[in-house]
Enzyme design. Structure first.
Site, PDB file in Angstrom:
ATOM      1  N   SER A 109     -42.540   1.498 -24.898  1.00  0.00           N
ATOM      2  CA  SER A 109     -43.495   0.414 -25.042  1.00  0.00           C
ATOM      3  C   SER A 109     -43.813  -0.175 -23.660  1.00  0.00           C
ATOM      4  O   SER A 109     -44.072   0.575 -22.725  1.00  0.00           O
ATOM      5  CB  SER A 109     -42.956  -0.647 -26.013  1.00  0.00           C
ATOM      6  N   GLU A 240     -48.444   7.530 -25.866  1.00  0.00           N
ATOM      7  CA  GLU A 240     -48.338   6.988 -27.218  1.00  0.00           C
ATOM      8  C   GLU A 240     -49.145   5.703 -27.271  1.00  0.00           C
ATOM      9  O   GLU A 240     -49.208   4.945 -26.304  1.00  0.00           O
ATOM     10  CB  GLU A 240     -46.878   6.794 -27.623  1.00  0.00           C
ATOM     11  N   HIS A 307     -44.013   4.242 -31.051  1.00  0.00           N
ATOM     12  CA  HIS A 307     -43.787   3.147 -31.978  1.00  0.00           C
ATOM     13  C   HIS A 307     -43.633   3.575 -33.436  1.00  0.00           C
ATOM     14  O   HIS A 307     -43.504   2.717 -34.318  1.00  0.00           O
ATOM     15  CB  HIS A 307     -44.925   2.126 -31.863  1.00  0.00           C
TER      16      HIS A 307
END
Length: 336
Positions: A109, A240, A307
């Site tokens: 993240s 991502e 995620h």
């Protein structure tokens, strides 16, 4: 490239370069600490970990100072933030990339901003994978559990990971399983052309929402990294998407292309995403097809990254070979 090594009984430093953990959730940290210590690790928490105010654990300089101290401390072997957040990019001007010791930083993240910047500027490999709070279960699924084996791989060696059998469709924080995740959906790694593929290259990437903001800064100089550390080897990118719509994802990829990030690129991997909302019928599959056509490289998607857990541990800077065959994936990473 320089590869850190996770030794048995290592001391793990926990600091929050992005978001800290609110008091109501401090039990998650206690559970993760207990689990890691049961496996022989020592866990040391920094002061930023248990504070959170206005989208950050602390002011940028405070966060950077604590991170620098852990990176320079010979008594700390590896750094794992509690989780990501929103504003890690604020600390980059204060991070001492010259004095940092060669040790693993693991996370995903917003943490991927620090990971990519560190590898690009220093040639020190970094690890994109699980964060601390997701290590608090009674046991780990096979995919997540590989983080230790990957980080214990020595320079000159190789490590193999395989795609998961099942993934989690949605978070159920109030109903944790013994291994935290609710793995209910069948995993399938896909390719744009639907065919089996094998692709090789120096692997780099992260959460596209945030690493895109490194473009045009001293912390996102992919060209300099290529010239200094890759010996002319192509880059295999992985991304991502946390929150972007398909058009925002597309804009981000185009910006990367215009900035030269895809010069000498061998392929692109995309993790599963909770976002990718279509816009006016424009789907993420359309985005993937356009990238494959424009770059003339294989594009693989819905891999175990990001995620939508579980996720493999990807090492920024390692030589990687990724094979996708009949919906299953294999990643071999060589620390050379």
């Amino acid at each position: 490239m320089f590869y850190p090594h996770l030794r048995e009984g290592a001391t793990i430093g926990v600091t929050a370069p992005s978001s800290g953990v609110q008091e109501v959730l401090h039990s998650l940290l206690d559970q993760a600490q207990k689990r890691l210590e049961s496996e022989g690790f020592t866990v040391r928490f920094g002061k930023t970990v248990k504070t959170q105010h206005k989208a950050k654990s602390a002011p940028a300089k405070v966060r950077a100072d604590e991170l620098n101290a852990m990176l320079q401390d010979d008594g700390i072997d590896t750094i794992i933030p509690p989780w990501g957040g929103q504003l890690l990019i604020e600390i980059l001007p204060y991070v001492d990339f010259v004095k940092m010791k060669r040790k693993w930083i693991l996370g995903y993240s917003d943490t991927s901003v620090l990971l990519l910047a560190t590898t690009l500027k220093t040639g020190i490999a970094t690890a994109h994978g699980t964060n601390l709070v997701d290590l608090r279960g009674e046991y780990s699924d096979e995919t997540t559990a590989m983080w230790k084996q990957v980080l214990q791989t020595k320079a000159g060696e190789a490590v193999i990971q395989h795609s998961s059998e099942l993934f989690q469709k949605q978070w159920q924080h109030g109903n944790p399983t013994p291994h935290i995740f609710h793995l209910t959906e069948k995993t399938e790694w896909k390719t744009v052309n639907g065919k089996d593929v094998t692709v090789k290259g120096r692997i780099l990437g992260g959460c596209v929402d945030v690493i895109r903001h490194l473009i045009g800064t001293p912390f996102g100089d992919v060209k300099a990294f290529q010239e200094q550390f890759t010996n002319g080897e192509p880059i295999l990118w992985y991304f991502e998407n946390c929150e972007l719509s398909t058009t925002d994802l597309r804009r981000s990829i185009v910006q990367m292309k215009l900035a030269g990030w895809f010069n000498n690129c061998s392929g692109v991997l995309f993790g599963r995403s909770p976002a990718n909302e279509p816009v006016d019928g424009y789907t993420v599959e359309d985005v993937y097809e356009e990238i494959a056509s424009e770059l003339e490289v294989p594009v693989v998607y819905d891999i175990d990254c990001g995620h939508v857990p579980p996720q493999v541990t990807l090492i920024n800077g390692a030589m990687a070979e990724v094979e996708v065959k009949e919906g299953k994936g294999t990643i071999i990473q060589k620390f050379i």
